[in-house]
Write an enzyme that holds these catalytic residues in place. Structure first.
Site, PDB file in Angstrom:
ATOM      1  N   CYS A  58       0.840  -1.208   0.000  1.00  0.00           N
ATOM      2  CA  CYS A  58       0.000   0.000   0.000  1.00  0.00           C
ATOM      3  C   CYS A  58       0.868   1.247   0.000  1.00  0.00           C
ATOM      4  CB  CYS A  58      -0.914  -0.002   1.227  1.00  0.00           C
ATOM      5  SG  CYS A  58      -1.972   1.455   1.353  1.00  0.00           S
ATOM      6  N   CYS A  64       0.025   6.101   7.122  1.00  0.00           N
ATOM      7  CA  CYS A  64      -1.214   5.688   7.765  1.00  0.00           C
ATOM      8  C   CYS A  64      -0.919   4.823   8.984  1.00  0.00           C
ATOM      9  CB  CYS A  64      -2.080   4.917   6.762  1.00  0.00           C
ATOM     10  SG  CYS A  64      -3.580   4.220   7.479  1.00  0.00           S
ATOM     11  N   CYS A  67      -1.965   0.022   9.562  1.00  0.00           N
ATOM     12  CA  CYS A  67      -1.199  -1.216   9.389  1.00  0.00           C
ATOM     13  C   CYS A  67       0.188  -1.048  10.000  1.00  0.00           C
ATOM     14  CB  CYS A  67      -1.069  -1.569   7.915  1.00  0.00           C
ATOM     15  SG  CYS A  67      -2.651  -1.904   7.095  1.00  0.00           S
ATOM     16  N   CYS A 141      -6.433   2.410  -0.080  1.00  0.00           N
ATOM     17  CA  CYS A 141      -6.226   1.478   1.031  1.00  0.00           C
ATOM     18  C   CYS A 141      -6.342   0.037   0.537  1.00  0.00           C
ATOM     19  CB  CYS A 141      -7.254   1.742   2.127  1.00  0.00           C
ATOM     20  SG  CYS A 141      -7.181   0.575   3.505  1.00  0.00           S
ATOM     21  N   PHE A 267     -22.312 -13.774  24.966  1.00  0.00           N
ATOM     22  CA  PHE A 267     -21.844 -12.590  24.239  1.00  0.00           C
ATOM     23  C   PHE A 267     -22.215 -12.775  22.763  1.00  0.00           C
ATOM     24  CE2 PHE A 267     -18.993 -13.233  27.846  1.00  0.00           C
ATOM     25  CZ  PHE A 267     -19.023 -11.990  28.481  1.00  0.00           C
ATOM     26  N   GLU A 287     -26.798 -11.743  25.402  1.00  0.00           N
ATOM     27  CA  GLU A 287     -26.033 -10.560  24.991  1.00  0.00           C
ATOM     28  C   GLU A 287     -26.438  -9.391  25.888  1.00  0.00           C
ATOM     29  OE1 GLU A 287     -24.035  -7.523  23.617  1.00  0.00           O
ATOM     30  OE2 GLU A 287     -23.601  -9.532  22.839  1.00  0.00           O
ATOM     31  N   ASP A 335     -17.856 -15.653  23.082  1.00  0.00           N
ATOM     32  CA  ASP A 335     -17.094 -14.710  22.243  1.00  0.00           C
ATOM     33  C   ASP A 335     -17.050 -13.356  22.949  1.00  0.00           C
ATOM     34  OD1 ASP A 335     -15.843 -13.314  20.221  1.00  0.00           O
ATOM     35  OD2 ASP A 335     -17.597 -13.242  18.903  1.00  0.00           O
ATOM     36  N   CYS A 361     -10.443 -12.202  20.911  1.00  0.00           N
ATOM     37  CA  CYS A 361      -9.671 -11.169  20.207  1.00  0.00           C
ATOM     38  C   CYS A 361      -8.510 -10.676  21.061  1.00  0.00           C
ATOM     39  CB  CYS A 361     -10.579 -10.003  19.803  1.00  0.00           C
ATOM     40  SG  CYS A 361     -11.407  -9.196  21.196  1.00  0.00           S
TER      41      CYS A 361
END
Length: 406
Positions: A58, A64, A67, A141, A267, A287, A335, A361
């Protein structure tokens, strides 16, 4: 000017030399030179490049902040991300077999959070420069879906219409089955005249929905497909970052819960896992956000061929499901957000649900929760890193836990 040798890559993507000295944009084994201030070499000159170094694909990569590792070979990034997970597990004395990493392709991100400002002459829209509040235009992008890149003129128009020159406008743009789904925050108050202008702009750019703060203008349902169902999430609701990443997570969740007939989805969001699971099992979807629960329920009620889905709005951090509530399930998918699910995991361990699929995550909080389950008699069974945030430092994973026979 000082010379240093990069020993390893840190969790934020910076090269780390002895000291420690943090050197952005570098790779292990590289010899670099530059001025060091506060333990950081902000502008290194690479004297000896690594054989893992590539030219960033990119043209915005240097400026930017989206990344951090475009300068590294894809196989290096994959090994590094898996290494982050292995290190987090090792801190708790855990090991597991890894399935091949699932990396989303270029230009697959279906959501982009643009920032925009009104300037003295026109507007400026894009992403932030690394470590700065300066905005960088990103028309080419390589991460986001081309439909999102094409939406930059829309973001400019929104900034021109309702941004203040004193603050930024945040514009979250998501692709959907109905077209672009836009959620704006930080703008001026939407009076009747402004709402009319917003409606004209929505028509001009053929948006499915524009939410300006609490004001929502819907031209078409901005639906997302979740298994056999179509769900219209509330504006700005959480979604998996790429269709390919979601598919990889879902495939492993289904595999880990194969044969389960009564599943709890904790979740649950808008139903990413609950609705596909309902094709083969009864599901309780829990949730904390009522609007997402309502969207999930409507999606289930309008779908055909699904088994019963019961929904519940509940803060699982403060009020986790208890063992007596969990023991009727033969499978659970969980999750949680980055904080993990310490309280809920403890209750799962006590309930001894036979199979658990855990989507995370954050490898650090996942490893903490995994250790709780393993101490309670579970076996950590197969793990896959799912790289939806290509070229970033973000690491996601999906893993299975099987209750060991007593």
């Amino acid at each position: 000017m000082e010379q240093v040798i990069i020993e390893r890559l840190g969790h934020q993507g910076d090269g780390i030399a002895p000291g420690p000295v943090f050197v952005p944009g570098t790779l292990p084994g590289e010899v670099v030179e530059g001025e060091i201030a506060g333990g950081v070499m902000a502008a290194p000159r690479i004297l000896t490049p690594s054989d893992q170094r590539v030219t960033p694909p990119c043209r915005h990569a240097r400026a930017c902040g989206g990344c951090q590792v475009q300068h590294a070979r894809p196989d290096f990034v994959a090994d590094w991300k898996e290494g982050v997970v292995r290190q987090a597990l090792a801190a708790h004395g855990l090991e597991v077999g890894f399935l091949p990493i699932a990396t989303s392709p270029e230009q697959s991100r279906r959501r982009a959070a643009f920032s925009a400002r009104r300037m003295k002459k026109g507007t400026l829209a894009g992403f932030h420069r690394k470590g700065s509040d300066v905005l960088v235009e990103v028309p080419d992008c390589r991460v986001i879906d081309p439909a999102l890149a094409a939406a930059l003129p829309l973001v400019d128009a929104l900034a021109q219409l309702g941004a203040s020159r004193k603050s930024e406008l945040s514009v979250l743009v998501t692709t959907s089955l109905g077209g672009l789904d836009v959620a704006v925050s930080g703008g001026k108050e939407a009076d009747a005249a402004f709402q009319q202008q917003l409606a004209e702009l929505a028509r001009t750019y053929d948006c499915a929905r524009i939410a300006w703060g609490p004001e929502v203008l819907t031209r078409r349902p901005p639906a997302q497909r979740m298994g056999a169902a179509q769900v219209v999430p509330p504006p700005g609701a959480f979604l998996q970052a790429t269709p390919q990443g979601e598919a990889a997570l879902l495939a492993d969740v289904l595999d880990h819960l194969e044969g389960a007939t009564h599943v709890a989805d904790l979740f649950a969001g808008c139903g990413t896992f609950a609705l596909p699971l309902a094709e083969r099992a009864k599901v309780l979807a829990v949730e904390g956000d009522r609007a997402m629960v309502d969207a999930l329920d409507r999606g289930w009620r309008h779908a055909e061929g699904l088994r019963h889905v019961t929904t519940a709005t509940r803060d699982l951090f403060r009020n986790p499901l208890l063992p007596e509530e969990l023991r009727r399930f033969d499978g659970v998918v969980i999750d949680p957000p980055r904080a993990g699910a310490e309280a809920q995991t403890s209750q799962l361990a006590a309930a001894r649900v036979p199979r658990i699929a855990y989507v995370s995550c954050n490898p650090v909080t996942f490893a903490r929760d995994a250790a709780t389950l393993v101490r309670a008699g579970y076996r950590l069974d197969r793990l896959r890193v799912v790289d939806q945030f290509r070229w970033s430092t973000h690491v996601e994973l999906v893993a299975g836990f099987v209750l060991s026979p007593q």
